[in-house]
Design a protein around this motif. Structure first.
Motif, PDB file in Angstrom:
ATOM      1  N   LEU A 233       8.731  77.407  13.826  1.00  0.00           N
ATOM      2  CA  LEU A 233       8.651  76.389  12.664  1.00  0.00           C
ATOM      3  C   LEU A 233       9.029  76.842  11.342  1.00  0.00           C
ATOM      4  O   LEU A 233       9.805  76.171  10.602  1.00  0.00           O
ATOM      5  N   SER A 234       9.068  77.996  11.046  1.00  0.00           N
ATOM      6  CA  SER A 234       9.548  78.798   9.767  1.00  0.00           C
ATOM      7  C   SER A 234      11.136  78.420   9.642  1.00  0.00           C
ATOM      8  O   SER A 234      11.601  77.910   8.668  1.00  0.00           O
ATOM      9  N   GLY A 235      11.748  79.017  10.919  1.00  0.00           N
ATOM     10  CA  GLY A 235      13.113  78.761  10.956  1.00  0.00           C
ATOM     11  C   GLY A 235      13.840  77.480  10.989  1.00  0.00           C
ATOM     12  O   GLY A 235      14.837  76.993  10.384  1.00  0.00           O
ATOM     13  N   VAL A 236      12.826  76.356  11.559  1.00  0.00           N
ATOM     14  CA  VAL A 236      13.205  75.116  11.537  1.00  0.00           C
ATOM     15  C   VAL A 236      13.106  74.417  10.205  1.00  0.00           C
ATOM     16  O   VAL A 236      14.256  73.940   9.694  1.00  0.00           O
TER      17      VAL A 236
ATOM     18  N   PRO B 120      16.671  81.727   4.598  1.00  0.00           N
ATOM     19  CA  PRO B 120      16.142  81.559   6.029  1.00  0.00           C
ATOM     20  C   PRO B 120      15.571  82.670   6.725  1.00  0.00           C
ATOM     21  O   PRO B 120      14.714  82.864   7.147  1.00  0.00           O
ATOM     22  N   ILE B 121      16.434  83.894   6.399  1.00  0.00           N
ATOM     23  CA  ILE B 121      16.033  85.055   7.098  1.00  0.00           C
ATOM     24  C   ILE B 121      14.814  85.656   6.681  1.00  0.00           C
ATOM     25  O   ILE B 121      14.023  86.236   7.388  1.00  0.00           O
ATOM     26  N   LEU B 122      14.872  85.830   5.330  1.00  0.00           N
ATOM     27  CA  LEU B 122      13.738  86.215   4.717  1.00  0.00           C
ATOM     28  C   LEU B 122      12.232  85.341   5.139  1.00  0.00           C
ATOM     29  O   LEU B 122      11.237  85.914   5.377  1.00  0.00           O
ATOM     30  N   ASN B 123      12.477  84.027   4.955  1.00  0.00           N
ATOM     31  CA  ASN B 123      11.270  83.379   5.487  1.00  0.00           C
ATOM     32  C   ASN B 123      10.721  83.467   6.726  1.00  0.00           C
ATOM     33  O   ASN B 123       9.883  83.625   7.128  1.00  0.00           O
TER      34      ASN B 123
ATOM     35  N   ILE C 255       9.047  87.121   7.216  1.00  0.00           N
ATOM     36  CA  ILE C 255       7.614  87.030   6.548  1.00  0.00           C
ATOM     37  C   ILE C 255       6.872  86.004   7.465  1.00  0.00           C
ATOM     38  O   ILE C 255       5.647  86.434   7.735  1.00  0.00           O
ATOM     39  N   SER C 256       7.287  85.048   8.040  1.00  0.00           N
ATOM     40  CA  SER C 256       6.725  84.062   8.961  1.00  0.00           C
ATOM     41  C   SER C 256       6.270  84.980  10.215  1.00  0.00           C
ATOM     42  O   SER C 256       5.232  84.631  10.699  1.00  0.00           O
ATOM     43  N   MET C 257       7.111  85.813  10.796  1.00  0.00           N
ATOM     44  CA  MET C 257       6.982  86.597  12.037  1.00  0.00           C
ATOM     45  C   MET C 257       5.716  87.324  11.714  1.00  0.00           C
ATOM     46  O   MET C 257       4.746  87.638  12.353  1.00  0.00           O
ATOM     47  N   VAL C 258       5.595  88.059  10.539  1.00  0.00           N
ATOM     48  CA  VAL C 258       4.596  89.100  10.275  1.00  0.00           C
ATOM     49  C   VAL C 258       3.238  88.213  10.071  1.00  0.00           C
ATOM     50  O   VAL C 258       2.110  88.802  10.525  1.00  0.00           O
TER      51      VAL C 258
END
Length: 239
Positions: free
Chosen positions: A31-34, A174-177, A180-183
């Motif tokens: 979801l964060s990536g999209v 995006p990469i940072l988001n 962070i979302s994964m963690v």
């Protein structure tokens, strides 16, 4: 009575809820990536620099006092740059009919580097070329208008703002988001896993019975597969 959990029970819970943890982490990360790549509008940044020179009106002035005067002048200029007296002219010059003075003010950030006499005008916009034009126009109009506003001419432009097709947006990242979302997703899934484990009162082992009743287990009945049960039933019929 306080309940404690051993390291072994901790890893058993993680292993038991591994599918849940993986699913939630993957869902939040996806979801964060999209959102980062497709839904959030990229914002570009462009900057121009001004040099503020204090006019030499008193040759006997102390150096420390001179520096303090420069800093006060820069603070005053920073306020004037974002005032309607300047921004209204920027809107008119660039024909930004759909933009108000307040909305333009929010796009502009003015700051100085430490005790230097360099003022940086930074503009953020969804279009890198509009950000560039706003930064340059603001600097030019301020340099022109400050002569009439304060009856002094001590502003010079050090660097013009630039823009290009290959310019990278400053946000979102995006990469940072995604990282962070994964963690966050992983931590949330672990918390949910232990919450479900805490709410689960099902007795699944001898250890659960001992813990619930505080009594030792003196016997148990072994489980039997359905195939074995049918085999035993056929042998009984044959006899």
């Amino acid at each position: 009575m306080e309940e404690t959990i051993s390291l072994q029970e901790f890893f058993q819970t993680l292993r038991k809820r591994m599918l849940l943890i993986f699913s939630i982490t993957l869902l939040v990360t996806t979801l964060s990536g999209v959102i980062s790549f497709y839904l959030i509008t990229p914002i570009y940044e462009s900057s121009t620099q001004l040099l503020i020179n204090q006019e030499d009106t008193n040759t006997n002035q102390m150096p420390d006092l001179d520096i303090q005067t420069n800093l006060q002048l820069i603070n005053t200029y920073s306020i004037i740059i974002k005032s309607p007296a300047i921004l209204d002219l920027v809107i008119k010059e660039l024909a930004l009919e759909n933009m108000t003075t307040q909305s333009l003010n929010k796009k502009i950030n003015v700051n100085s580097e430490g005790d230097s006499q360099v003022v940086t005008i930074t503009v953020q916009d969804a279009d890198q070329y509009i950000a560039r034009d706003i930064a340059n126009s603001t600097a030019d109009i301020f340099q022109r208008e400050i002569t009439d506003l304060m009856n002094i001419n001590n502003v010079g432009i050090l660097a013009k703002a630039t823009a290009s097709e290959k310019q990278e947006p400053v946000k979102p990242q995006p990469i940072l988001n995604i990282a962070i979302s994964m963690v966050i997703g992983f931590l949330l899934s672990i918390g949910l896993a232990f919450l479900l484990e805490y709410l689960d009162n099902t007795l699944t082992s001898e250890q659960d019975i001992e813990k619930l009743l505080s009594l030792p287990v003196i016997g148990s009945i072994s489980s039997m597969e359905i195939k074995e049960q049918k085999k035993i039933a056929r042998l009984n019929k044959m006899q």
